[in-house]
Design an enzyme around this catalytic site. Structure first.
Site, PDB file in Angstrom:
ATOM      1  N   LYS A  69      -5.739  -2.886 -13.676  1.00  0.00           N
ATOM      2  CA  LYS A  69      -7.203  -2.683 -13.709  1.00  0.00           C
ATOM      3  C   LYS A  69      -7.575  -1.318 -13.137  1.00  0.00           C
ATOM      4  CE  LYS A  69     -10.045  -5.443 -11.113  1.00  0.00           C
ATOM      5  NZ  LYS A  69     -10.897  -4.651 -10.212  1.00  0.00           N
ATOM      6  N   ASP A 116      -5.760  -6.762  -2.255  1.00  0.00           N
ATOM      7  CA  ASP A 116      -6.260  -7.687  -3.286  1.00  0.00           C
ATOM      8  C   ASP A 116      -5.355  -8.911  -3.453  1.00  0.00           C
ATOM      9  OD1 ASP A 116      -8.328  -5.918  -3.663  1.00  0.00           O
ATOM     10  OD2 ASP A 116      -7.445  -4.975  -5.441  1.00  0.00           O
TER      11      ASP A 116
HETATM   12  O1  SPQ Z   1     -13.441  -2.922  -8.478  1.00  0.00           O
HETATM   13  P1  SPQ Z   1     -13.535  -3.957  -7.406  1.00  0.00           P
HETATM   14  O2  SPQ Z   1     -14.585  -4.955  -7.737  1.00  0.00           O
HETATM   15  O3  SPQ Z   1     -13.756  -3.366  -6.042  1.00  0.00           O
HETATM   16  O4  SPQ Z   1     -12.118  -4.722  -7.402  1.00  0.00           O
HETATM   17  C1  SPQ Z   1     -11.174  -5.125  -6.390  1.00  0.00           C
HETATM   18  C2  SPQ Z   1     -10.430  -6.377  -6.982  1.00  0.00           C
HETATM   19  O5  SPQ Z   1     -10.050  -7.303  -6.259  1.00  0.00           O
HETATM   20  O6  SPQ Z   1     -10.185  -6.353  -8.186  1.00  0.00           O
HETATM   21  C3  SPQ Z   1     -11.772  -5.426  -5.018  1.00  0.00           C
HETATM   22  F1  SPQ Z   1     -12.586  -6.371  -4.980  1.00  0.00           F
HETATM   23  O7  SPQ Z   1     -10.135  -4.130  -6.244  1.00  0.00           O
HETATM   24  C4  SPQ Z   1     -10.345  -2.851  -5.655  1.00  0.00           C
HETATM   25  C5  SPQ Z   1      -9.463  -2.726  -4.420  1.00  0.00           C
HETATM   26  O8  SPQ Z   1      -9.752  -3.713  -3.471  1.00  0.00           O
HETATM   27  C6  SPQ Z   1      -9.952  -1.818  -6.679  1.00  0.00           C
HETATM   28  C7  SPQ Z   1      -9.681  -0.470  -6.097  1.00  0.00           C
HETATM   29  C8  SPQ Z   1      -9.574   0.705  -6.995  1.00  0.00           C
HETATM   30  O9  SPQ Z   1      -9.310   0.539  -8.197  1.00  0.00           O
HETATM   31  O10 SPQ Z   1      -9.723   1.831  -6.488  1.00  0.00           O
HETATM   32  C9  SPQ Z   1      -9.474  -0.282  -4.750  1.00  0.00           C
HETATM   33  C10 SPQ Z   1      -9.596  -1.348  -3.757  1.00  0.00           C
HETATM   34  O11 SPQ Z   1     -10.869  -1.270  -3.126  1.00  0.00           O
HETATM   35  P2  SPQ Z   1     -11.155  -0.271  -1.892  1.00  0.00           P
HETATM   36  O12 SPQ Z   1     -12.540  -0.640  -1.455  1.00  0.00           O
HETATM   37  O13 SPQ Z   1     -10.133  -0.594  -0.856  1.00  0.00           O
HETATM   38  O14 SPQ Z   1     -11.075   1.102  -2.361  1.00  0.00           O
END
Ligand code: SPQ
Length: 442
Positions: A35, A328
């Protein structure tokens, strides 16, 4: 094939019932594309010069939101299942959108787009669903304002909908209070358009897909310890991106195979970028039988085939620098811990509170309903193993990772499990139940 695991669609998409079957998992599977990497391929392809092609793209709702936002910004994008073609016209090819940009449920889309649009000379409004409305945006708004962007939103720019008017930016040297790839990436995407050098330092290293992919598009990014720097005014050259299978999706089947008896599966082409592979390190330290074979590269991203079989697990402590490397996967790791000997304490994971749900509360309340013994704490949870899970009614609470974790939990429940609000799983894994069924054997 005879299925020993089935789904009753009770209310069209609202609830499913999973019948326990003493099932085990066998066979080979490639889970859908990563993703985080899929989002970035669309974003960087949209601001590159020329035609970028993407294979292995994740056609989940979050990544489709990213495509729709870039179409609204004037970029021509064709998408068919996991194949995408992006006709980039450089950063100047982005146009002021005539409508609001709908990021749906995707925090990545919202935060990275804010960084990118901070350098564009026009106005845009970003909004999303109920969950996005509760996710903090000031973590990106604060550094982006320092660079010169005008950003506003509810509670002084803390919560969506967020309005941005971009313009001339200057590079900054930013020390981020959180290890967050979204904060780092938003600043780098603004830094790409700024005067001078932009640097971001994190408390520990978060996923580095943006840095790796920028290199594939011909951009120079430097790393020194936990600091990443980029020179402004660089241009991107279109390329081909081959997206690895998502380790965060693979994690559900890895744990499913580990906690059921007589299971043995192979997961193909899984991304094992060291900034994402904390779940493998944690499970292997718990005694998991996971073999990492056929290591190779997809663009700048390492991938491998994972051979996983049933294992007796022992709990360990999870804290410190590993947390951003498996943030995650904590919901599914917590399920593994309920099936392991001893106690697992998860610490330093307060970031879980600002995900699609408060994942500390969601994991504890939903798994405890099934019969687990989990104490939520301020920065994580304490999981007492080994629990006999009973089954019962649980709710994804609209969080895809909680939904998939609970579906896997049902495999080790004595009685039937009913999962409410399962449709959110389409956010990151539209064919999750079909793939799950493929692996289940009697
Ligand atoms: O995109 P979203 O909603 O934040 O998705 C999540 C997930 O579980 O799919 C978090 F809820 O993943 C983030 C991850 O936790 C995706 C991501 C990225 O693609 O950069 C980074 C992480 O978040 P963060 O806040 O630590 O940068």
């Amino acid at each position: 094939m005879k299925l020993t695991f089935w789904i009753d669609r009770e209310d069209r998409t609202l609830a499913i019932t999973i019948h326990p079957s003493n099932a085990n998992l066998h066979g080979e599977l490639k889970v859908p594309g990563d993703k985080s990497i899929s989002h970035r391929a669309v974003m960087l392809g949209s601001i590159a010069d020329g035609k970028t092609t993407v294979s292995g793209f994740l056609p989940g709702e979050d990544c489709i939101s990213t495509i729709q936002c870039f179409r609204a910004l004037g970029v021509k994008i064709e998408q068919q299942n996991d194949q995408v073609t992006i006709y980039g016209k450089g950063l100047d090819g982005l146009k002021e959108p005539e409508t609001v940009l709908n990021v749906g449920n995707s925090g990545t889309t919202n935060r990275l787009l804010l960084g990118l649009l901070s350098g564009r000379p026009f106005h845009a409004i970003l909004l999303g669903d109920e969950s996005i409305a509760k996710r903090p945006m000031d973590r990106v708004a604060i550094p982006l304002r320092k660079m010169g962007a005008h950003i506003d939103g509810r509670e002084n720019g803390k919560y969506p909908p967020i309005a941005v008017r971009g313009g001339n930016l200057k590079g900054i040297d930013y020390e981020s209070p959180v290890a967050s790839a979204q904060v780092k990436s938003a600043i780098l995407l603004a830094g790409l358009q700024a005067e001078g050098t932009t640097s971001v330092t994190e408390p520990s290293v978060s996923r580095d897909h943006t840095e790796r992919m920028l290199k594939s598009f011909g951009v120079n990014v430097r790393r020194n310890g936990t600091t990443v720097s980029i020179e402004g005014k660089q241009t991107l050259k279109a390329t081909h991106i081959n997206v690895p299978a998502d380790i965060s999706s693979a994690a559900f089947f890895i744990v499913a195979a580990l906690i059921t008896k007589n299971s043995s599966i192979i997961l193909k082409d899984v991304g094992i970028n060291p900034t994402r592979s904390g779940i493998l390190d944690a499970l292997i330290a718990m005694g998991a039988n996971i073999q990492i074979k056929n290591k190779r590269m997809f663009n700048d991203e390492p991938v491998a085939d994972l051979h996983v079989s049933s294992s007796e697990l022992k709990n360990i402590e999870i804290k410190g620098d590993i947390i951003p490397r498996l943030i995650d996967e904590i919901p599914i790791l917590a399920l593994a811990a309920t099936q392991a000997e001893g106690t697992m304490a998860i610490k330093n994971a307060e970031e879980l509170k600002v995900k699609e749900t408060n994942r500390i509360d969601a994991v504890a309340t939903q798994l405890n309903r099934l019969g687990a013994n989990i104490e939520p704490t301020d920065d994580g949870m304490i999981i007492h193993g080994k629990s006999n899970l009973k089954g019962g009614a649980v709710d994804s609470l609209g969080d895809h990772r909680i939904g998939m974790m609970l579906a896997v939990a049902s495999l080790v429940c004595e009685n039937e499990t009913t999962l409410e609000n399962e449709s959110c799983i389409n956010i990151s894994y539209p064919n999750f139940f079909e793939d799950f069924q493929k692996l289940i054997k009697k």
